[in-house]
Design a protein around this motif. Structure first.
Motif, PDB file in Angstrom:
ATOM      1  N   ALA A 105       0.830  -1.213   0.000  1.00 36.09           N
ATOM      2  CA  ALA A 105       0.000   0.000   0.000  1.00 36.09           C
ATOM      3  C   ALA A 105       0.861   1.259   0.000  1.00 36.09           C
ATOM      4  CB  ALA A 105      -0.930  -0.010   1.210  1.00 36.09           C
ATOM      5  N   VAL A 106       1.909   1.258   0.823  1.00 37.06           N
ATOM      6  CA  VAL A 106       2.795   2.422   0.890  1.00 37.06           C
ATOM      7  C   VAL A 106       3.514   2.622  -0.436  1.00 37.06           C
ATOM      8  CG1 VAL A 106       4.826   3.388   2.044  1.00 37.06           C
ATOM      9  CG2 VAL A 106       3.113   2.159   3.375  1.00 37.06           C
ATOM     10  N   PHE A 107       4.003   1.533  -0.994  1.00 35.78           N
ATOM     11  CA  PHE A 107       4.759   1.606  -2.243  1.00 35.78           C
ATOM     12  C   PHE A 107       3.860   1.996  -3.417  1.00 35.78           C
ATOM     13  CE2 PHE A 107       7.245   0.221  -5.842  1.00 35.78           C
ATOM     14  CZ  PHE A 107       8.511   0.645  -5.471  1.00 35.78           C
ATOM     15  N   ALA A 108       2.620   1.459  -3.425  1.00 36.74           N
ATOM     16  CA  ALA A 108       1.683   1.797  -4.505  1.00 36.74           C
ATOM     17  C   ALA A 108       1.360   3.286  -4.498  1.00 36.74           C
ATOM     18  CB  ALA A 108       0.405   0.978  -4.358  1.00 36.74           C
ATOM     19  N   ASN A 109       1.182   3.846  -3.315  1.00 42.81           N
ATOM     20  CA  ASN A 109       0.891   5.283  -3.214  1.00 42.81           C
ATOM     21  C   ASN A 109       2.092   6.115  -3.636  1.00 42.81           C
ATOM     22  OD1 ASN A 109      -1.827   5.250  -2.295  1.00 42.81           O
ATOM     23  ND2 ASN A 109      -1.151   4.688  -0.250  1.00 42.81           N
ATOM     24  N   ALA A 110       3.295   5.630  -3.299  1.00 45.21           N
ATOM     25  CA  ALA A 110       4.513   6.335  -3.719  1.00 45.21           C
ATOM     26  C   ALA A 110       4.628   6.312  -5.241  1.00 45.21           C
ATOM     27  CB  ALA A 110       5.736   5.684  -3.076  1.00 45.21           C
ATOM     28  N   HIS A 115       3.535   8.748 -10.916  1.00 45.55           N
ATOM     29  CA  HIS A 115       2.844   8.435 -12.164  1.00 45.55           C
ATOM     30  C   HIS A 115       1.776   9.465 -12.508  1.00 45.55           C
ATOM     31  CE1 HIS A 115       1.642   5.795 -15.428  1.00 45.55           C
ATOM     32  NE2 HIS A 115       0.386   5.929 -15.037  1.00 45.55           N
ATOM     33  N   GLN A 116       1.128  10.042 -11.502  1.00 49.69           N
ATOM     34  CA  GLN A 116       0.020  10.965 -11.772  1.00 49.69           C
ATOM     35  C   GLN A 116       0.470  12.209 -12.535  1.00 49.69           C
ATOM     36  OE1 GLN A 116      -1.783  12.767  -8.342  1.00 49.69           O
ATOM     37  NE2 GLN A 116       0.159  13.115  -7.299  1.00 49.69           N
ATOM     38  N   THR A 117       1.762  12.525 -12.438  1.00 49.67           N
ATOM     39  CA  THR A 117       2.278  13.707 -13.142  1.00 49.67           C
ATOM     40  C   THR A 117       2.422  13.453 -14.641  1.00 49.67           C
ATOM     41  OG1 THR A 117       4.593  13.074 -12.793  1.00 49.67           O
ATOM     42  CG2 THR A 117       3.541  14.385 -11.075  1.00 49.67           C
ATOM     43  N   LYS A 118       2.272  12.187 -15.063  1.00 48.90           N
ATOM     44  CA  LYS A 118       2.501  11.830 -16.460  1.00 48.90           C
ATOM     45  C   LYS A 118       1.204  11.621 -17.237  1.00 48.90           C
ATOM     46  CE  LYS A 118       6.674   9.358 -14.974  1.00 48.90           C
ATOM     47  NZ  LYS A 118       7.369   8.059 -14.948  1.00 48.90           N
ATOM     48  N   VAL A 119       0.061  11.705 -16.542  1.00 47.88           N
ATOM     49  CA  VAL A 119      -1.215  11.427 -17.202  1.00 47.88           C
ATOM     50  C   VAL A 119      -2.206  12.541 -16.932  1.00 47.88           C
ATOM     51  CG1 VAL A 119      -0.920   8.916 -17.142  1.00 47.88           C
ATOM     52  CG2 VAL A 119      -2.005  10.069 -15.209  1.00 47.88           C
ATOM     53  N   GLY A 120      -3.308  12.547 -17.698  1.00 44.18           N
ATOM     54  CA  GLY A 120      -4.321  13.570 -17.550  1.00 44.18           C
ATOM     55  C   GLY A 120      -5.201  13.361 -16.328  1.00 44.18           C
ATOM     56  N   VAL A 121      -6.082  14.349 -16.090  1.00 46.78           N
ATOM     57  CA  VAL A 121      -6.940  14.354 -14.909  1.00 46.78           C
ATOM     58  C   VAL A 121      -7.854  13.131 -14.866  1.00 46.78           C
ATOM     59  CG1 VAL A 121      -8.771  15.593 -13.709  1.00 46.78           C
ATOM     60  CG2 VAL A 121      -6.895  16.866 -14.735  1.00 46.78           C
ATOM     61  N   LYS A 122      -8.488  12.810 -15.979  1.00 47.01           N
ATOM     62  CA  LYS A 122      -9.423  11.683 -15.996  1.00 47.01           C
ATOM     63  C   LYS A 122      -8.698  10.359 -15.754  1.00 47.01           C
ATOM     64  CE  LYS A 122     -13.249   9.648 -18.581  1.00 47.01           C
ATOM     65  NZ  LYS A 122     -14.078   9.711 -19.811  1.00 47.01           N
ATOM     66  N   GLY A 180       6.496  -2.994 -11.827  1.00 50.88           N
ATOM     67  CA  GLY A 180       7.572  -2.544 -12.712  1.00 50.88           C
ATOM     68  C   GLY A 180       8.406  -1.460 -12.046  1.00 50.88           C
ATOM     69  N   TYR A 181       7.723  -0.585 -11.314  1.00 39.59           N
ATOM     70  CA  TYR A 181       8.415   0.475 -10.581  1.00 39.59           C
ATOM     71  C   TYR A 181       9.265  -0.140  -9.469  1.00 39.59           C
ATOM     72  CZ  TYR A 181       8.990   4.716  -7.735  1.00 39.59           C
ATOM     73  OH  TYR A 181       9.511   5.752  -7.012  1.00 39.59           O
ATOM     74  N   LEU A 187      13.673  -3.563  -5.462  1.00 42.64           N
ATOM     75  CA  LEU A 187      12.993  -4.268  -4.381  1.00 42.64           C
ATOM     76  C   LEU A 187      12.632  -5.699  -4.758  1.00 42.64           C
ATOM     77  CD1 LEU A 187      12.640  -1.273  -3.360  1.00 42.64           C
ATOM     78  CD2 LEU A 187      10.537  -2.055  -2.293  1.00 42.64           C
ATOM     79  N   ILE A 188      12.449  -5.943  -6.046  1.00 43.87           N
ATOM     80  CA  ILE A 188      12.081  -7.282  -6.505  1.00 43.87           C
ATOM     81  C   ILE A 188      12.972  -7.684  -7.675  1.00 43.87           C
ATOM     82  CG2 ILE A 188       9.674  -7.159  -5.723  1.00 43.87           C
ATOM     83  CD1 ILE A 188       8.827  -6.361  -8.505  1.00 43.87           C
ATOM     84  N   GLU A 189      13.027  -8.980  -7.938  1.00 41.86           N
ATOM     85  CA  GLU A 189      13.904  -9.506  -8.985  1.00 41.86           C
ATOM     86  C   GLU A 189      13.191  -9.648 -10.326  1.00 41.86           C
ATOM     87  OE1 GLU A 189      17.129  -9.964  -8.625  1.00 41.86           O
ATOM     88  OE2 GLU A 189      16.986  -9.268  -6.548  1.00 41.86           O
ATOM     89  N   TYR A 190      11.870  -9.738 -10.314  1.00 42.03           N
ATOM     90  CA  TYR A 190      11.103  -9.858 -11.553  1.00 42.03           C
ATOM     91  C   TYR A 190       9.696  -9.332 -11.316  1.00 42.03           C
ATOM     92  CZ  TYR A 190       8.651 -13.848  -9.473  1.00 42.03           C
ATOM     93  OH  TYR A 190       7.882 -14.641  -8.656  1.00 42.03           O
ATOM     94  N   ASN A 191       9.000  -9.021 -12.405  1.00 39.19           N
ATOM     95  CA  ASN A 191       7.624  -8.521 -12.310  1.00 39.19           C
ATOM     96  C   ASN A 191       6.673  -9.717 -12.325  1.00 39.19           C
ATOM     97  OD1 ASN A 191       5.046  -7.400 -12.753  1.00 39.19           O
ATOM     98  ND2 ASN A 191       5.921  -5.658 -13.833  1.00 39.19           N
ATOM     99  N   PRO A 192       5.987 -10.000 -11.213  1.00 41.57           N
ATOM    100  CA  PRO A 192       5.153 -11.201 -11.136  1.00 41.57           C
ATOM    101  C   PRO A 192       3.889 -11.141 -11.990  1.00 41.57           C
ATOM    102  CG  PRO A 192       4.854  -9.878  -9.167  1.00 41.57           C
ATOM    103  CD  PRO A 192       5.966  -9.251  -9.942  1.00 41.57           C
TER     104      PRO A 192
END
Length: 427
Positions: A105-110, A115-122, A180-181, A187-192
């Protein structure tokens, strides 16, 4: 002389803190408030110098005399191996903090904050909903490095049970971006989530209903003979001409229109891809905007909400233009009239451009798409503004011809109706 439990219990607080010595550097620090803290004094060589340090072993009576001595002996053994007990405690504390920071949860919010700076409002809103409604509640505070492919399979089972196949695909995509982030952060060795989409329920991709080219003239006839709020009617023509995305289009302000350079600027905060976007305008678009300016130019937004509705939002709603389209009979329930929606005008634009030998790259740029191929995107950075201006002029002329044809057919029909009345025998 070594302490006993009876002696420790008999120790009384004094005006200042004092030490009650046990053995082997172990002592009890008695505070004026009566609290008793175990401390261990030891010496260690650092950078060639012998230094004296103190380590905290706990509070009496939570840590008994026997436990304090055991801790002292354990740390003495570590000290003999060159391990500084205080340094080890700091490392353990840091590791514990790192584990907390790696909670999903902490990492997802980080991740979202970046990420939010790279996409539009919607898009921001959609991602936030997926995080709050599905992703974070499922994974919670589980350390991200402990989440493996079987855990993702379980998450996919959860999504399949929700029976939301189209949204489930996007939820899994967002989850994959978070992992992926984490992968890039080490933190991880592969994307599950890799190759796990195959477990999702299949669904048919539905495209937005688009107005066929052959129905453009009849559509304009319906428009010219229909009603609707003046601002909405201008919005309909302008979104046809620009093939813009709904959100960026609706939230446009008059400061974004440059009548001299004939451009319409759409800031990244309103764009789906989070990129600033400049639309070149044809003369018909400029003409319509000047007319609209006489209606709303005194306000901030091009398309302010009408008096009849719109809630607290400053502009027309995302469904306002569609409601006007449906009122013209293009709702899929009228014979000889296809269902059409405002987003479908982007398909109409693409079809017309491609059929008239304009390149795929120009069409994609005109629609505000970003190239998915990162390697290609790195070298293909031009906005192709002049090429898109030629497309805008061509497409505006293509629409204007059909608009004029619709006007002419309406005028001819009116003449024929009037002639029929004149030719009809008197009753």
């Amino acid at each position: 002389m070594a302490l006993t439990d009876r002696q420790i219990k008999a120790l009384k607080p004094q005006m200042t803190a004092y030490k009650a010595t046990d053995s082997g550097g172990l002592y009890l620090l008695v505070h004026p408030n009566g609290s008793k803290y175990w401390r261990w004094k030891y010496r260690i060589t650092e950078q060639g110098k012998r230094k004296e340090k103190v380590a905290a072993l706990g509070v009496y009576p939570e840590v008994s005399l026997g436990e304090a001595r055991s801790k002292r002996d354990e740390w003495k053994q570590k000290l003999s191996l060159g391990i500084d007990p205080n340094q080890e405690k700091k490392i353990a504390k840091q590791n514990n903090q790192d584990k907390q920071h790696s909670h999903f949860a902490v990492f997802a919010n980080a991740w979202y904050q970046i990420h939010q700076t790279k996409v539009g409002v919607k898009t921001q809103s959609n991602i936030q909903t997926r995080l709050e409604k599905h992703i974070i509640p499922y994974f919670g505070n589980q350390p991200i490095e402990t989440i493996k492919r079987p855990n993702i399979a379980g998450f996919i089972d959860y999504l399949n049970e929700k029976n939301i196949p189209a949204e489930a695909e996007k939820i899994l995509q967002t989850t994959g971006q978070i992992f992926g982030y984490a992968l890039t952060k080490g933190l991880i060795e592969y994307n599950p989530t890799d190759s796990m989409a195959a477990l999702l329920k299949s669904h048919e991709t539905t495209h937005h209903p688009a107005l066929p080219q052959k129905e453009v003239v009849p559509f304009f006839k319906a428009y010219l003979q229909g009603g609707g709020e003046p601002v909405t009617r201008y919005a309909l023509l302008l979104i046809m001409l620009t093939a813009a995305r709904n959100t960026a289009f609706r939230l446009s302000k008059w400061e974004h229109i440059d009548f001299t350079e004939k451009t319409w600027f759409m800031p990244n905060v309103n764009m789906k891809q989070g990129n600033n976007f400049l639309i070149p305008l044809a003369d018909w678009s400029i003409e319509l905007l000047r007319e609209l300016h006489t209606l709303t130019g005194h306000q901030e937004y091009l398309f302010p909400r009408c008096k009849k509705g719109g809630g607290k939002k400053p502009t027309i709603s995302e469904n306002t233009i569609n409601k006007l389209i449906y009122s013209l009979g293009y709702d899929g329930n009228h014979e000889n009239k296809s269902k059409a929606v405002q987003h479908g005008f982007r398909s109409l634009f693409t079809d017309v451009c491609m059929e008239n030998q304009y390149s795929r790259e120009v069409a994609k740029k005109a629609l505000g798409h970003t190239e998915k191929d990162k390697t290609f995107r790195a070298y293909f950075r031009t906005d192709m503004l002049e090429e898109r201006r030629r497309v805008a002029i061509f497409y505006a002329n293509w629409l204007k011809e059909r608009y004029i044809q619709a006007q002419q057919e309406i005028a001819l029909e009116q003449i024929q109706q009037a002639q029929a009345i004149l030719d009809s025998p008197p009753s």
